[in-house]
Motif scaffolding. Structure first.
Motif, PDB file in Angstrom:
ATOM      1  N   UNK A   1       0.868  -1.169   0.049  1.00  0.00           N
ATOM      2  CA  UNK A   1       0.132   0.016   0.014  1.00  0.00           C
ATOM      3  C   UNK A   1       0.659   1.274   0.176  1.00  0.00           C
ATOM      4  N   UNK A   2       2.153   1.236  -0.051  1.00  0.00           N
ATOM      5  CA  UNK A   2       2.928   2.429  -0.265  1.00  0.00           C
ATOM      6  C   UNK A   2       3.255   2.560  -1.785  1.00  0.00           C
ATOM      7  N   UNK A   3       3.812   3.791  -1.917  1.00  0.00           N
ATOM      8  CA  UNK A   3       4.247   3.881  -3.317  1.00  0.00           C
ATOM      9  C   UNK A   3       5.822   3.348  -3.688  1.00  0.00           C
ATOM     10  N   UNK A   4       5.598   3.105  -5.110  1.00  0.00           N
ATOM     11  CA  UNK A   4       6.892   2.904  -5.597  1.00  0.00           C
ATOM     12  C   UNK A   4       7.636   4.157  -6.266  1.00  0.00           C
ATOM     13  N   UNK A   5       8.424   4.950  -5.654  1.00  0.00           N
ATOM     14  CA  UNK A   5       8.848   6.224  -5.876  1.00  0.00           C
ATOM     15  C   UNK A   5       7.845   7.387  -5.743  1.00  0.00           C
ATOM     16  N   UNK A   6       8.399   8.644  -6.063  1.00  0.00           N
ATOM     17  CA  UNK A   6       7.503   9.557  -5.994  1.00  0.00           C
ATOM     18  C   UNK A   6       6.446   9.664  -7.002  1.00  0.00           C
ATOM     19  N   UNK A   7       5.076  10.275  -6.700  1.00  0.00           N
ATOM     20  CA  UNK A   7       4.128  10.561  -7.637  1.00  0.00           C
ATOM     21  C   UNK A   7       4.579  11.668  -8.695  1.00  0.00           C
ATOM     22  N   UNK A   8       4.231  11.521 -10.004  1.00  0.00           N
ATOM     23  CA  UNK A   8       4.631  12.541 -10.939  1.00  0.00           C
ATOM     24  C   UNK A   8       3.473  13.113 -11.627  1.00  0.00           C
ATOM     25  N   UNK A   9       3.612  14.532 -11.698  1.00  0.00           N
ATOM     26  CA  UNK A   9       2.292  15.283 -12.238  1.00  0.00           C
ATOM     27  C   UNK A   9       2.439  15.028 -13.869  1.00  0.00           C
ATOM     28  N   UNK A  10       1.312  14.537 -14.319  1.00  0.00           N
ATOM     29  CA  UNK A  10       1.480  14.246 -15.829  1.00  0.00           C
ATOM     30  C   UNK A  10       0.400  15.356 -16.587  1.00  0.00           C
ATOM     31  N   UNK A  11      -0.501  16.176 -15.860  1.00  0.00           N
ATOM     32  CA  UNK A  11      -1.072  17.238 -16.637  1.00  0.00           C
ATOM     33  C   UNK A  11      -1.549  18.160 -15.206  1.00  0.00           C
ATOM     34  N   UNK A  12      -1.208  19.336 -15.602  1.00  0.00           N
ATOM     35  CA  UNK A  12      -1.487  20.360 -14.644  1.00  0.00           C
ATOM     36  C   UNK A  12      -2.252  21.487 -15.180  1.00  0.00           C
ATOM     37  N   UNK A  13      -3.383  21.859 -14.700  1.00  0.00           N
ATOM     38  CA  UNK A  13      -4.556  22.930 -15.085  1.00  0.00           C
ATOM     39  C   UNK A  13      -4.399  23.855 -13.982  1.00  0.00           C
ATOM     40  N   UNK A  14      -3.667  24.885 -13.607  1.00  0.00           N
ATOM     41  CA  UNK A  14      -4.173  25.786 -12.428  1.00  0.00           C
ATOM     42  C   UNK A  14      -4.195  27.242 -12.668  1.00  0.00           C
ATOM     43  N   UNK A  15      -5.141  27.932 -12.227  1.00  0.00           N
ATOM     44  CA  UNK A  15      -5.071  29.138 -12.390  1.00  0.00           C
ATOM     45  C   UNK A  15      -4.039  29.889 -11.587  1.00  0.00           C
ATOM     46  N   UNK A  16      -3.668  31.120 -12.054  1.00  0.00           N
ATOM     47  CA  UNK A  16      -2.694  31.778 -11.175  1.00  0.00           C
ATOM     48  C   UNK A  16      -1.206  31.653 -11.908  1.00  0.00           C
ATOM     49  N   UNK A  17      -0.194  32.230 -10.970  1.00  0.00           N
ATOM     50  CA  UNK A  17       0.884  32.042 -11.299  1.00  0.00           C
ATOM     51  C   UNK A  17       1.741  30.829 -10.984  1.00  0.00           C
ATOM     52  N   UNK A  18       3.046  30.725 -11.120  1.00  0.00           N
ATOM     53  CA  UNK A  18       3.878  29.483 -10.710  1.00  0.00           C
ATOM     54  C   UNK A  18       3.862  29.067  -9.438  1.00  0.00           C
ATOM     55  N   UNK A  19       3.542  30.134  -8.396  1.00  0.00           N
ATOM     56  CA  UNK A  19       3.513  29.968  -7.137  1.00  0.00           C
ATOM     57  C   UNK A  19       2.351  28.938  -6.813  1.00  0.00           C
ATOM     58  N   UNK A  20       1.143  29.722  -7.122  1.00  0.00           N
ATOM     59  CA  UNK A  20       0.091  29.011  -7.230  1.00  0.00           C
ATOM     60  C   UNK A  20      -0.006  27.501  -7.673  1.00  0.00           C
ATOM     61  N   UNK A  21       0.726  27.436  -8.954  1.00  0.00           N
ATOM     62  CA  UNK A  21       0.753  26.067  -9.561  1.00  0.00           C
ATOM     63  C   UNK A  21       1.517  24.957  -8.859  1.00  0.00           C
ATOM     64  N   UNK A  22       2.619  25.578  -8.220  1.00  0.00           N
ATOM     65  CA  UNK A  22       3.314  24.678  -7.388  1.00  0.00           C
ATOM     66  C   UNK A  22       2.772  24.256  -6.093  1.00  0.00           C
ATOM     67  N   UNK A  23       1.796  25.259  -5.512  1.00  0.00           N
ATOM     68  CA  UNK A  23       1.029  24.944  -4.254  1.00  0.00           C
ATOM     69  C   UNK A  23      -0.171  23.956  -4.586  1.00  0.00           C
ATOM     70  N   UNK A  24      -0.395  23.936  -5.751  1.00  0.00           N
ATOM     71  CA  UNK A  24      -1.616  23.177  -6.031  1.00  0.00           C
ATOM     72  C   UNK A  24      -0.926  21.510  -6.071  1.00  0.00           C
ATOM     73  N   UNK A  25      -0.014  21.537  -7.103  1.00  0.00           N
ATOM     74  CA  UNK A  25       0.634  20.353  -7.408  1.00  0.00           C
ATOM     75  C   UNK A  25       1.334  19.734  -5.862  1.00  0.00           C
ATOM     76  N   UNK A  26       1.927  20.571  -4.952  1.00  0.00           N
ATOM     77  CA  UNK A  26       2.262  19.996  -3.554  1.00  0.00           C
ATOM     78  C   UNK A  26       1.190  19.700  -2.929  1.00  0.00           C
ATOM     79  N   UNK A  27       0.079  20.182  -2.768  1.00  0.00           N
ATOM     80  CA  UNK A  27      -1.174  19.853  -2.000  1.00  0.00           C
ATOM     81  C   UNK A  27      -1.635  18.430  -2.512  1.00  0.00           C
ATOM     82  N   UNK A  28      -1.704  18.318  -3.671  1.00  0.00           N
ATOM     83  CA  UNK A  28      -2.204  17.038  -4.513  1.00  0.00           C
ATOM     84  C   UNK A  28      -1.018  15.918  -4.019  1.00  0.00           C
TER      85      UNK A  28
END
Length: 126
Positions: free
Chosen positions: A58-85
């Motif tokens: 039930x654990x992961x093999x390696x870190x998850x990878x973002x494959x599609x990102x659609x986030x409103x806002x700047x790079x900081x908002x984008x990174x915050x959303x990816x980090x939260x997921x």
């Protein structure tokens, strides 16, 4: 002593997915992972899709990878959303798989979309 009680109280409030009933399907896996998801505030109509693989435990093999990102806002908002997921996925593990699901899951690649506003998603095998 009050500090110790606060720490114990905080730990007791944490979800313990490993103690939950075993998951039998990937739809159940997706629902369990979505239960851990809290979108960042003011993220508008954003989404990120993560790609990942599980081990039998039930654990992961390696870190998850973002494959599609659609986030409103700047790079900081984008990174915050990816980090939260990514944090939602990491904080929800380990998951408890039924013996049948655990047998067939190792090494297969799955994707899961995290949306704002929060809605139900399914983990999909690629």
């Amino acid at each position: 002593m009050a500090r110790y009680s606060a720490i114990v109280g905080a730990l007791l409030a944490l979800p313990l997915p490993a103690n939950a009933a075993p998951l039998n399907t990937m739809n159940e896996v997706g629902a369990a992972l979505q239960a851990c998801w809290t979108p960042p505030a003011n993220s508008g109509n954003s989404s990120v899709t993560l790609s990942f693989s599980f081990k039998r435990d039930g654990t992961l093999i390696g870190p998850p990878k973002p494959t599609a990102i659609k986030v409103s806002g700047d790079d900081k908002a984008r990174q915050a959303f990816v980090d939260a997921a990514t944090a939602a996925l990491r904080n929800c593990l380990p998951l408890s798989f039924s013996p049948a699901l655990a047998q067939g899951i190792p090494g297969k690649v799955f994707t899961l979309q995290f949306n704002s506003p929060k809605d139900n998603a399914k983990a999909v095998q690629q």
